[in-house]
Design an enzyme around this catalytic site. Structure first.
Site, PDB file in Angstrom:
ATOM      1  N   SER A 193       0.833  -1.203   0.000  1.00  0.00           N
ATOM      2  CA  SER A 193       0.000   0.000   0.000  1.00  0.00           C
ATOM      3  C   SER A 193       0.871   1.258   0.000  1.00  0.00           C
ATOM      4  O   SER A 193       1.577   1.509  -0.983  1.00  0.00           O
ATOM      5  CB  SER A 193      -0.954  -0.048   1.192  1.00  0.00           C
ATOM      6  OG  SER A 193      -1.968   0.906   1.063  1.00  0.00           O
ATOM      7  N   ASP A 390      -8.151  -5.554  -5.826  1.00  0.00           N
ATOM      8  CA  ASP A 390      -7.971  -4.340  -5.028  1.00  0.00           C
ATOM      9  C   ASP A 390      -8.293  -3.114  -5.867  1.00  0.00           C
ATOM     10  O   ASP A 390      -7.856  -3.007  -7.016  1.00  0.00           O
ATOM     11  CB  ASP A 390      -6.528  -4.267  -4.520  1.00  0.00           C
ATOM     12  CG  ASP A 390      -6.242  -2.996  -3.736  1.00  0.00           C
ATOM     13  OD1 ASP A 390      -7.123  -2.568  -2.969  1.00  0.00           O
ATOM     14  OD2 ASP A 390      -5.142  -2.442  -3.885  1.00  0.00           O
ATOM     15  N   CYS A 393      -5.288   0.600  -4.496  1.00  0.00           N
ATOM     16  CA  CYS A 393      -3.969   0.651  -5.162  1.00  0.00           C
ATOM     17  C   CYS A 393      -3.990  -0.421  -6.241  1.00  0.00           C
ATOM     18  O   CYS A 393      -3.282  -1.427  -6.162  1.00  0.00           O
ATOM     19  CB  CYS A 393      -2.836   0.415  -4.171  1.00  0.00           C
ATOM     20  SG  CYS A 393      -2.670   1.644  -2.879  1.00  0.00           S
ATOM     21  N   HIS A 447      -6.513  -6.264  -1.569  1.00  0.00           N
ATOM     22  CA  HIS A 447      -5.382  -5.417  -1.199  1.00  0.00           C
ATOM     23  C   HIS A 447      -4.318  -6.166  -0.404  1.00  0.00           C
ATOM     24  O   HIS A 447      -3.127  -6.027  -0.667  1.00  0.00           O
ATOM     25  CB  HIS A 447      -5.920  -4.239  -0.377  1.00  0.00           C
ATOM     26  CG  HIS A 447      -4.940  -3.147  -0.116  1.00  0.00           C
ATOM     27  ND1 HIS A 447      -4.429  -2.340  -1.111  1.00  0.00           N
ATOM     28  CD2 HIS A 447      -4.362  -2.708   1.036  1.00  0.00           C
ATOM     29  CE1 HIS A 447      -3.606  -1.454  -0.590  1.00  0.00           C
ATOM     30  NE2 HIS A 447      -3.541  -1.655   0.719  1.00  0.00           N
ATOM     31  N   GLU A 448      -4.746  -6.959   0.571  1.00  0.00           N
ATOM     32  CA  GLU A 448      -3.822  -7.707   1.415  1.00  0.00           C
ATOM     33  C   GLU A 448      -3.586  -9.088   0.796  1.00  0.00           C
ATOM     34  O   GLU A 448      -4.152 -10.097   1.221  1.00  0.00           O
ATOM     35  CB  GLU A 448      -4.372  -7.816   2.835  1.00  0.00           C
ATOM     36  CG  GLU A 448      -4.571  -6.455   3.500  1.00  0.00           C
ATOM     37  CD  GLU A 448      -5.240  -6.563   4.866  1.00  0.00           C
ATOM     38  OE1 GLU A 448      -5.003  -7.545   5.585  1.00  0.00           O
ATOM     39  OE2 GLU A 448      -6.013  -5.651   5.203  1.00  0.00           O
TER      40      GLU A 448
END
Length: 473
Positions: A193, A390, A393, A447-448
């Site tokens: 991120s 995601d 980003c 995202h993760e």
């Protein structure tokens, strides 16, 4: 998503071991039933205070862990949680994990992504062991930075990515002083991120300090940096604000906007957002760069979020049903758990004060593509990867950013096609590599990334920290 003095004062039992050289000092204390080790590092003036083997999170027999604080300046206590490798810790490399924000705790990565324990797929109030933890391969160091993030507390002097780097370097200096066995281990920096800022700049600073140490200009221990990994990073606002429009329309899951909206947003981007970002780039002033981000969020990112109900970290999900679960937050806010691990501050996942210090200097709008190019040119192994679900980003912005990188094999890298990336024969994404740079598009991941694709993430981590380009298995 972006009180060391207290320990000493409240200790119920205290004794000290005199250092034979009268330079560094170690002492041992008991507080709330937990054993604390305090190490005063003369060279940096830093103090470590930590609990060894709390029994929290990592319960694999024989695997050591240490959690507590390192002072990185006057009234600046930075939280760390260190786990030895489950396999061959005496020879395994050392890796640091940093979450982004700016101002988000690395306990996110520890409990939701790649740490020794997780709540991701279990109910209840107690985590279970994570079989895909990155400490299967490496000794793992998780750090809450800047000050004010997570369990860290005190005076926060970091107002930008550049000003944050020296504090993390000082933390590592004190860490090496107390744990000298790790001084010459291969070191990897992994982040996500806002790590698109942190990763390039911190790696650049570590390498600059190494060069200064070689020249006798700086006193310290060289950090043997061999690898940098950044997933779903925020590198460059000019490219990534535009990518919000592209990705929202053409992502592989569902359009978030109509083509007519995309056309209108692109005109808005060119008329309002891009000129402000160009002014930031040319002038470099805090005011110009802050204004650029305010303008771009208000005209591009904000309206897209307002018009659609989706989780910005995984567009496949509703904003009301996020994954991974937030169970770990209440777990870390339990006073009993805090006492056991040596925490002296109520846990805050992503508090506002550190975030706004970065926002007010316009740090978000500053590009780190040039810095990342310099780091790649230094020869360390670099992995840039992204989950394709995601939004915040997103993969479109990450690909746009890496296409601007400059290094010896950049032309070869940009011309290469993406090919399947497999883990034990299972297709998990597509990738390409040239020289010491690899790029990986991870399928079915938000995202993760390690929370969604733990097998793939562990394989990519091991290959990168082993100084190898990505390769399928």
């Amino acid at each position: 998503m972006f009180a060391l003095s207290t320990i000493l004062t409240l200790a119920s039992a205290t004794f000290a071991i005199a250092s034979p050289d009268l330079v560094d000092r170690r002492s041992f204390h008991i507080k709330d039933g937990a054993n604390h080790t305090v190490f005063e590092h003369a060279a940096t003036g830093a103090t470590l205070s930590f609990v060894p083997n709390s029994g929290i999170c990592e319960t694999t027999p024989g695997v050591n862990q240490y959690s507590g604080y390192i002072s990185v300046g006057k009234n600046m206590s930075m939280w760390f949680w260190f786990f030895e490798a489950r396999n061959s810790p005496s020879t395994a490399p050392l890796a640091m994990w940093l979450n982004g924000g700016p101002g988000c705790s690395s306990m996110i990565g520890l409990f939701q992504e790649n740490g020794p324990c997780t709540f991701n797929h279990v109910s209840g109030s107690t985590p279970v062991l994570n079989p895909h933890s990155w400490n299967n391969f490496a000794n793992m160091l998780y750090v809450d930075q800047p000050i004010g993030t997570g369990f860290s507390f005190g005076t926060d002097d970091a107002t930008s990515t550049v000003t944050a780097a020296p504090f993390v370097w000082k933390l590592l200096q004190a860490f090496y002083a107390h744990f000298p066995t790790y001084e010459n281990r291969k070191f990897g920096l992994f982040t996500e991120s806002y790590g698109g800022h942190y990763g390039p700049e911190f790696a650049f600073y570590f390498e600059s300090q190494n060069a200064a140490i070689d020249k006798g200009k700086v006193s310290g221990v060289k950090i043997p940096l061999v690898a940098l990994g950044i997933n779903n990073g925020w590198f460059d606002s000019i490219l990534q604000y535009k990518a919000y429009i592209d990705y929202s329309l053409t992502n592989p899951y569902r359009p978030l906007i109509k083509s007519s909206q995309a056309t209108s947003l692109l005109m808005t981007y060119n008329r309002y957002c891009l000129p402000e970002l160009n002014t930031c780039s040319s002038s470099g002033t805090d005011a110009a760069c802050k204004n650029a981000d305010d303008t771009c969020f208000g005209t591009i990112a904000g309206p897209i979020q307002t018009d659609s109900d989706f989780d910005v970290y995984d567009l496949r999900a509703s904003s009301q049903d996020p994954f991974p679960p937030k169970t770990y937050v209440s777990y870390l806010q339990d006073p009993t758990i805090q006492s056991k691990i040596g925490a002296q501050q109520v846990f805050q996942e992503c508090p506002d004060p550190p975030y706004y210090k970065f926002v007010n200097t316009g740090d978000i709008s500053r590009s780190f593509i040039s810095t990342l190019s310099t780091v790649i040119q230094s020869g360390i192994q670099v992995l840039i990867w992204a989950g394709d679900a995601d939004w915040i980003c997103n993969i479109a912005g990450v690909q746009a950013a890496i296409s601007r990188l400059q290094f010896a094999q950049s032309a070869e890298f940009n011309s290469k096609p993406l090919v399947p990336y497999t883990v034990g024969g299972a297709h998990g994404g597509v990738f390409k590599t040239a020289g010491n740079l690899s790029f990986l598009n991870v399928f079915r991941a938000g995202h993760e990334v390690p929370a969604y694709q733990p097998d793939l993430s562990l394989q990519a981590f091991v290959q990168t920290l082993s100084q190898q380009p990505l390769s399928s298995t």
